[in-house]
Write an enzyme that holds these catalytic residues in place. Structure first.
Site, PDB file in Angstrom:
ATOM      1  N   ASP A 163      13.105 -10.897 -34.282  1.00 49.54           N
ATOM      2  CA  ASP A 163      14.220  -9.960 -34.146  1.00 49.54           C
ATOM      3  C   ASP A 163      15.502 -10.637 -34.632  1.00 49.54           C
ATOM      4  O   ASP A 163      15.812 -10.637 -35.807  1.00 49.54           O
ATOM      5  CB  ASP A 163      14.318  -9.499 -32.695  1.00 49.54           C
ATOM      6  N   GLU A 217      21.051  -8.088 -25.936  1.00 48.02           N
ATOM      7  CA  GLU A 217      21.136  -8.383 -27.365  1.00 48.02           C
ATOM      8  C   GLU A 217      22.451  -9.103 -27.670  1.00 48.02           C
ATOM      9  O   GLU A 217      23.357  -9.170 -26.849  1.00 48.02           O
ATOM     10  CB  GLU A 217      21.095  -7.075 -28.179  1.00 48.02           C
ATOM     11  N   ASN A 251      23.534  -3.521 -36.994  1.00 47.70           N
ATOM     12  CA  ASN A 251      22.633  -4.157 -36.035  1.00 47.70           C
ATOM     13  C   ASN A 251      23.009  -5.582 -35.701  1.00 47.70           C
ATOM     14  O   ASN A 251      23.144  -5.935 -34.535  1.00 47.70           O
ATOM     15  CB  ASN A 251      21.202  -4.093 -36.590  1.00 47.70           C
ATOM     16  N   ASN A 298      17.213  -6.620 -40.119  1.00 50.32           N
ATOM     17  CA  ASN A 298      17.563  -6.768 -38.707  1.00 50.32           C
ATOM     18  C   ASN A 298      18.425  -8.014 -38.549  1.00 50.32           C
ATOM     19  O   ASN A 298      19.527  -8.075 -39.037  1.00 50.32           O
ATOM     20  CB  ASN A 298      16.275  -6.804 -37.878  1.00 50.32           C
TER      21      ASN A 298
END
EC number: 3.1.1.17
Length: 317
Positions: free
Chosen positions: A240, A46, A133, A190
């Site tokens: 995402d 990520e 996040n 997100n």
């Protein structure tokens, strides 16, 4: 970790994994560039962020509680920080310092050029944040981040804990450091990114069914947001993290549903699907980098992939 693509599986030009769904996409990609796998061995990659001054990429391996580094000059990968407090999203501020969302610390931090870590936000209204996040920095130096509860629902990407605040989008003032809640009506905020002119903030609504990419007008000189409106209905897909190019197109990490959806999907500023980059894994997030910001780095489950493209990543004004 593997340093580079296996030479036994060379790329093919043009790469059949780069798929135009609209003629406009053909101007954004290169016929003599192919997808490369730069590194593998992660559990959930990520938050990629490019450091052009050092010619390296950092990204988070969230369940393994580490931040990784890939060097462009050597092609080698190594652990840059362990433990990372289950770091997730990363970006750089206007001074080139690393800004990180941490699940375990339930905070947003800044790593100075000397390596010292400063906490920028860990609470709002006297309550602990959930699990920051993803994060972006506006041209005025303000830091914007999403705070869903994904990192506190179990022990894989953080530690199980009680949610104290609704999921929301926040802004950190560049002068006072004050944390302001900008929006708490997006269901599971997100990934987020600004349009090139910073007139809009795009956010992934990851708990909507189906998931959406929503757009909010940026108001009052960047101190307020308009009501979210749906820009893209993801259907069976799972967007995402994402980034925006200089022309305002959205390059979105995508996956789940069926394998045919895995990779990166690209949309116009009006939400029209232009094309996609097929990957063998779901793509969680991405970043533009390289000397000319024309190399797309894609964090995809266990691996990092790259593709040179015929556009550049947008930078703050």
């Amino acid at each position: 970790m593997r340093a580079a693509t296996d030479p036994a599986t060379p790329g093919r030009y043009p790469d059949p994994a780069v798929i135009a769904l609209d003629p406009r996409f053909e101007k954004l990609v290169l016929p003599l560039a192919a997808v490369e796998r730069l590194a593998t061995g992660c559990r959930w990659a990520e938050g990629p962020v490019w450091f052009g001054d050092g010619r390296y990429l950092l990204w988070s391996d969230v369940p393994n509680d580490r931040i990784m580094r890939w060097d462009e000059t050597s092609g080698q990968t190594h652990v840059w920080r362990h433990a990372s407090n289950h770091a997730n999203g990363n970006t750089r501020d206007r001074q080139g310092r690393l800004v990180t969302c941490e699940h375990l610390g339930r905070r947003v931090t800044r790593t100075g050029h000397d390596g010292r870590i400063t906490v920028l936000a860990d609470q709002y209204d006297g309550k602990r944040l959930n699990s920051p996040n993803d994060v972006v920095v506006k041209s005025d130096g303000s830091i914007w981040f999403t705070d869903p509860p994904f990192g506190i629902v179990g022990y894989y990407q953080g530690e199980k804990a009680t949610q104290e605040l609704p999921a929301a989008v926040y802004r950190i003032c560049p002068d006072s450091g004050a944390v302001t809640k900008m929006c708490d009506t997006i269901n599971g905020p997100n990934g987020l990114a600004f349009s090139p002119d910073e007139s809009k903030l795009y956010v992934i609504e990851s708990r909507a069914r189906p998931r959406n990419i929503v757009a909010c007008d940026v108001l009052d000189g960047g101190r307020a947001l308009g009501e979210p409106r749906v820009l893209v209905d993801a259907g069976h897909g799972t967007p995402d993290g994402f980034r925006v190019d200089v022309e305002g197109n959205l390059w979105c990490g995508w996956g789940m549903g069926t394998p045919e959806l895995d990779g990166v999907h690209v949309f116009s500023p009006q939400g029209e699907r232009l094309g996609r980059i097929a990957l063998p894994e779901r793509c969680a997030n991405l970043a533009f980098g390289g000397k000319h910001r024309n190399r797309l780095f894609m964090a995809s489950c266990t691996s990092i992939y790259s593709l040179f493209v015929n556009t550049q990543g947008a930078t703050p004004l």
